[in-house]
Design an enzyme around this catalytic site. Sequence first.
Site, PDB file in Angstrom:
ATOM      1  N   LYS A  17       0.799  -1.217  -0.395  1.00  0.00           N
ATOM      2  CA  LYS A  17      -0.363  -0.208   0.072  1.00  0.00           C
ATOM      3  C   LYS A  17       1.153   1.017  -0.213  1.00  0.00           C
ATOM      4  O   LYS A  17       1.838   0.998   1.137  1.00  0.00           O
ATOM      5  CB  LYS A  17      -0.727  -0.522   1.582  1.00  0.00           C
ATOM      6  CG  LYS A  17      -1.884   1.023   1.534  1.00  0.00           C
ATOM      7  CD  LYS A  17      -1.866   1.720   3.293  1.00  0.00           C
ATOM      8  CE  LYS A  17      -0.159   1.952   3.743  1.00  0.00           C
ATOM      9  NZ  LYS A  17       0.389   3.159   5.048  1.00  0.00           N
ATOM     10  N   PRO A  97       9.031  -6.050   3.453  1.00  0.00           N
ATOM     11  CA  PRO A  97       9.328  -5.327   5.055  1.00  0.00           C
ATOM     12  C   PRO A  97       8.688  -5.060   5.701  1.00  0.00           C
ATOM     13  O   PRO A  97       7.364  -3.973   5.849  1.00  0.00           O
ATOM     14  CB  PRO A  97      10.878  -4.061   4.440  1.00  0.00           C
ATOM     15  CG  PRO A  97      10.532  -3.990   3.589  1.00  0.00           C
ATOM     16  CD  PRO A  97       9.830  -4.332   2.634  1.00  0.00           C
ATOM     17  N   ALA A  99       6.892  -3.212   9.113  1.00  0.00           N
ATOM     18  CA  ALA A  99       6.847  -2.396   9.913  1.00  0.00           C
ATOM     19  C   ALA A  99       7.655  -0.571   9.445  1.00  0.00           C
ATOM     20  O   ALA A  99       8.495  -0.110   9.289  1.00  0.00           O
ATOM     21  CB  ALA A  99       7.066  -2.168  11.481  1.00  0.00           C
ATOM     22  N   GLY A 103       2.193  -1.052   4.819  1.00  0.00           N
ATOM     23  CA  GLY A 103       0.881  -1.365   5.152  1.00  0.00           C
ATOM     24  C   GLY A 103       1.265  -3.134   5.061  1.00  0.00           C
ATOM     25  O   GLY A 103       0.027  -4.318   4.643  1.00  0.00           O
ATOM     26  N   ASP A 134      -5.567   0.631   8.479  1.00  0.00           N
ATOM     27  CA  ASP A 134      -5.013  -0.170   6.869  1.00  0.00           C
ATOM     28  C   ASP A 134      -6.164  -0.871   6.300  1.00  0.00           C
ATOM     29  O   ASP A 134      -6.002  -1.347   5.041  1.00  0.00           O
ATOM     30  CB  ASP A 134      -3.998   0.199   6.278  1.00  0.00           C
ATOM     31  CG  ASP A 134      -2.895   1.253   6.574  1.00  0.00           C
ATOM     32  OD1 ASP A 134      -3.594   2.030   6.059  1.00  0.00           O
ATOM     33  OD2 ASP A 134      -1.715   0.989   6.382  1.00  0.00           O
TER      34      ASP A 134
HETATM   35  C1  LIG Z   1       0.069   5.895   8.763  1.00  0.00           C
HETATM   36  C2  LIG Z   1      -1.231   4.610   8.026  1.00  0.00           C
HETATM   37  O1  LIG Z   1      -0.584   3.605   7.374  1.00  0.00           O
HETATM   38  C3  LIG Z   1      -1.679   5.336   6.576  1.00  0.00           C
HETATM   39  O2  LIG Z   1      -2.315   4.531   5.756  1.00  0.00           O
HETATM   40  C4  LIG Z   1      -2.676   4.121   9.085  1.00  0.00           C
HETATM   41  O3  LIG Z   1      -3.828   4.539   9.386  1.00  0.00           O
HETATM   42  C5  LIG Z   1      -1.953   2.877   9.876  1.00  0.00           C
HETATM   43  O4  LIG Z   1      -2.281   1.685   9.603  1.00  0.00           O
HETATM   44  P1  LIG Z   1      -2.272   0.078  10.578  1.00  0.00           P
HETATM   45  O5  LIG Z   1      -0.747   0.329  10.415  1.00  0.00           O
HETATM   46  O6  LIG Z   1      -2.769  -0.548  10.067  1.00  0.00           O
HETATM   47  O7  LIG Z   1      -3.051   0.929  11.830  1.00  0.00           O
HETATM   48  P2  LIG Z   1      -2.853   0.001  13.703  1.00  0.00           P
HETATM   49  O8  LIG Z   1      -2.215  -0.847  14.086  1.00  0.00           O
HETATM   50  O9  LIG Z   1      -4.393  -0.196  13.184  1.00  0.00           O
HETATM   51  O10 LIG Z   1      -2.503   1.202  14.303  1.00  0.00           O
HETATM   52  C6  LIG Z   1      -1.557   1.820  14.955  1.00  0.00           C
HETATM   53  C7  LIG Z   1      -1.478   2.998  15.832  1.00  0.00           C
HETATM   54  O11 LIG Z   1      -1.572   3.494  15.018  1.00  0.00           O
HETATM   55  C8  LIG Z   1      -1.963   4.812  15.210  1.00  0.00           C
HETATM   56  N1  LIG Z   1      -3.026   5.080  14.448  1.00  0.00           N
HETATM   57  C9  LIG Z   1      -3.067   4.268  13.581  1.00  0.00           C
HETATM   58  C10 LIG Z   1      -4.264   4.879  12.134  1.00  0.00           C
HETATM   59  C11 LIG Z   1      -5.012   6.342  12.698  1.00  0.00           C
HETATM   60  N2  LIG Z   1      -5.398   6.615  11.732  1.00  0.00           N
HETATM   61  N3  LIG Z   1      -4.860   6.920  13.766  1.00  0.00           N
HETATM   62  C12 LIG Z   1      -3.863   6.599  14.741  1.00  0.00           C
HETATM   63  O12 LIG Z   1      -3.133   7.288  15.204  1.00  0.00           O
HETATM   64  C13 LIG Z   1      -2.749   4.028  16.936  1.00  0.00           C
HETATM   65  O13 LIG Z   1      -1.761   4.314  17.450  1.00  0.00           O
HETATM   66  C14 LIG Z   1      -2.578   2.692  16.697  1.00  0.00           C
HETATM   67  O14 LIG Z   1      -2.236   2.592  17.725  1.00  0.00           O
HETATM   68  N1  LIG Z   2       1.550 -10.114   8.393  1.00  0.00           N
HETATM   69  C1  LIG Z   2       2.443  -9.394   8.693  1.00  0.00           C
HETATM   70  N2  LIG Z   2       3.736  -9.400   8.490  1.00  0.00           N
HETATM   71  C2  LIG Z   2       4.067  -8.016   8.929  1.00  0.00           C
HETATM   72  N3  LIG Z   2       4.086  -7.921  10.215  1.00  0.00           N
HETATM   73  C3  LIG Z   2       3.521  -8.512  10.733  1.00  0.00           C
HETATM   74  C4  LIG Z   2       2.471  -9.209  10.544  1.00  0.00           C
HETATM   75  N4  LIG Z   2       1.583  -9.273  11.316  1.00  0.00           N
HETATM   76  C5  LIG Z   2       1.931  -8.546  12.298  1.00  0.00           C
HETATM   77  N5  LIG Z   2       2.617  -7.705  12.082  1.00  0.00           N
HETATM   78  C6  LIG Z   2       3.487  -7.361  13.107  1.00  0.00           C
HETATM   79  O1  LIG Z   2       2.889  -5.722  12.713  1.00  0.00           O
HETATM   80  C7  LIG Z   2       4.152  -4.751  13.045  1.00  0.00           C
HETATM   81  C8  LIG Z   2       3.185  -3.644  11.611  1.00  0.00           C
HETATM   82  O2  LIG Z   2       3.916  -4.141  10.576  1.00  0.00           O
HETATM   83  P1  LIG Z   2       3.795  -3.821   9.183  1.00  0.00           P
HETATM   84  O3  LIG Z   2       4.447  -4.297   8.247  1.00  0.00           O
HETATM   85  O4  LIG Z   2       1.686  -4.046   8.899  1.00  0.00           O
HETATM   86  O5  LIG Z   2       3.621  -2.038   9.547  1.00  0.00           O
HETATM   87  P2  LIG Z   2       3.574  -1.185   8.364  1.00  0.00           P
HETATM   88  O6  LIG Z   2       4.074  -1.435   6.955  1.00  0.00           O
HETATM   89  O7  LIG Z   2       4.164  -0.033   8.454  1.00  0.00           O
HETATM   90  O8  LIG Z   2       1.797  -0.409   8.614  1.00  0.00           O
HETATM   91  P3  LIG Z   2       0.862   0.220   8.164  1.00  0.00           P
HETATM   92  O9  LIG Z   2       2.327   0.918   6.808  1.00  0.00           O
HETATM   93  O10 LIG Z   2      -0.320  -0.287   7.706  1.00  0.00           O
HETATM   94  O11 LIG Z   2       1.585   1.519   9.530  1.00  0.00           O
HETATM   95  C9  LIG Z   2       4.996  -5.271  12.881  1.00  0.00           C
HETATM   96  O12 LIG Z   2       6.365  -4.854  14.027  1.00  0.00           O
HETATM   97  C10 LIG Z   2       4.953  -6.866  13.313  1.00  0.00           C
HETATM   98  O13 LIG Z   2       4.778  -6.691  14.436  1.00  0.00           O
END
Ligand SMILES: C[C@](O)(CO)[C@H](O)COP(=O)(O)OP(=O)(O)OC[C@H]1O[C@@H](n2ccc(N)nc2=O)[C@H](O)[C@@H]1O
Ligand SMILES: Nc1ncnc2c1ncn2[C@@H]1O[C@H](COP(=O)(O)OP(=O)(O)OP(=O)(O)O)[C@@H](O)[C@H]1O
Length: 282
Positions: A17, A97, A99, A103, A134
């Site tokens: 994403k 990767p 985190a 997404g 997300d």
């Molecule tokens: C920042 C984005 O990546 C933009 O696409 C997303 O909104 C984040 O999506 P995500 O990782 O699926 O988020 P979640 O796992 O639901 O939330 C992780 C943490 O991000 C913060 N969070 C997330 C989404 C949002 N609209 N407001 C927030 O403040 C909150 O602290 C939450 O505890």
């Molecule tokens: N299937 C998975 N793949 C990756 N990480 C995962 C998964 N399930 C749980 N996690 C945990 O979720 C945390 C966030 O990973 P993810 O890849 O979803 O983050 P992100 O890309 O920053 O997400 P976003 O863009 O939605 O904020 C990781 O540190 C990991 O511990």
Amino acid sequence: MPPFRSPMAIDAFAPAKINLTLHVTGERADGYHLLDSLVAFADVGDRISLRPSAALSLQVTGPEAAGVPVDDSNLALKAARFFGAGGGAIALEKNLPAAAGIGGGSSDAAAVLRAFSDMTGREIPAGASALGADVPVCLRAGAVRMAGIGDLLSPVPPLPPLWCVLVNPRLVVATPDVFRALAQKANPPMPEAIPAFATAPALGAWLKGQRNDLEHTAIRLQPRIAVVLNTLATLPGAMLHRMSGSGATCFALFADDAAARAAATRLSHEFPGWWVRAAALS
Ligand SMILES: C[C@](O)(CO)[C@H](O)COP(=O)(O)OP(=O)(O)OC[C@H]1O[C@@H](n2ccc(N)nc2=O)[C@H](O)[C@@H]1O
Ligand SMILES: Nc1ncnc2c1ncn2[C@@H]1O[C@H](COP(=O)(O)OP(=O)(O)OP(=O)(O)O)[C@@H](O)[C@H]1O
């Protein structure tokens, strides 16, 4: 849960994403932030395979599997449970990767929901945003405008042919940390209507007037993100460079495939420690 409709394995793609824009427009009482984001999806991503099985299980493989949880905290298993699946053998190939602001986990969750729905013939239950902000947008897996806390999706005109280079400098940025450190929570949204763009340069020019409001804060937490952005700015043919989501993955946009691939080849050589991919966006 209804019996498996298909005796075969079902494959589902979990695309990266990309937040082409990410405006933070406010904060709710529960600490979640209000967003206004133009989201697109890349043709690089994780792969899910779901096989009928009496027990629910998860196997994680692939070049980005290290460190990804394999227990109940994995979003793939959370999604299976949310669907109401009693069984099913899920194989997850991690190519994105974790985190990383693209997404990964949410897209995996969405792909698992799609796979269970295909396999059982049952609709995906409402409320998938409980799995992660997300997840709704990842269920759409095509260009869309995302508002609310990620739960309000509205259609946008199809994007013109568009390519990107994605770069993750191998820095982990935790989404909650970035939102917590964000100083200015109420910023202007995008214009009410997102126009149709006939060409990638027209879209690129419009995007330059938009923002990722998390970028400055993420750079404060991980200053090397600025190095990535400055490097992307020097790539021949790059129309725009920006961070996706809460980082640390950044992208540059291109009007043609060859320029994106050439840029990715160059970056891979110059920065062998970075995760670099060329991709088409839609
Ligand atoms: C920042 C984005 O990546 C933009 O696409 C997303 O909104 C984040 O999506 P995500 O990782 O699926 O988020 P979640 O796992 O639901 O939330 C992780 C943490 O991000 C913060 N969070 C997330 C989404 C949002 N609209 N407001 C927030 O403040 C909150 O602290 C939450 O505890
Ligand atoms: N299937 C998975 N793949 C990756 N990480 C995962 C998964 N399930 C749980 N996690 C945990 O979720 C945390 C966030 O990973 P993810 O890849 O979803 O983050 P992100 O890309 O920053 O997400 P976003 O863009 O939605 O904020 C990781 O540190 C990991 O511990």
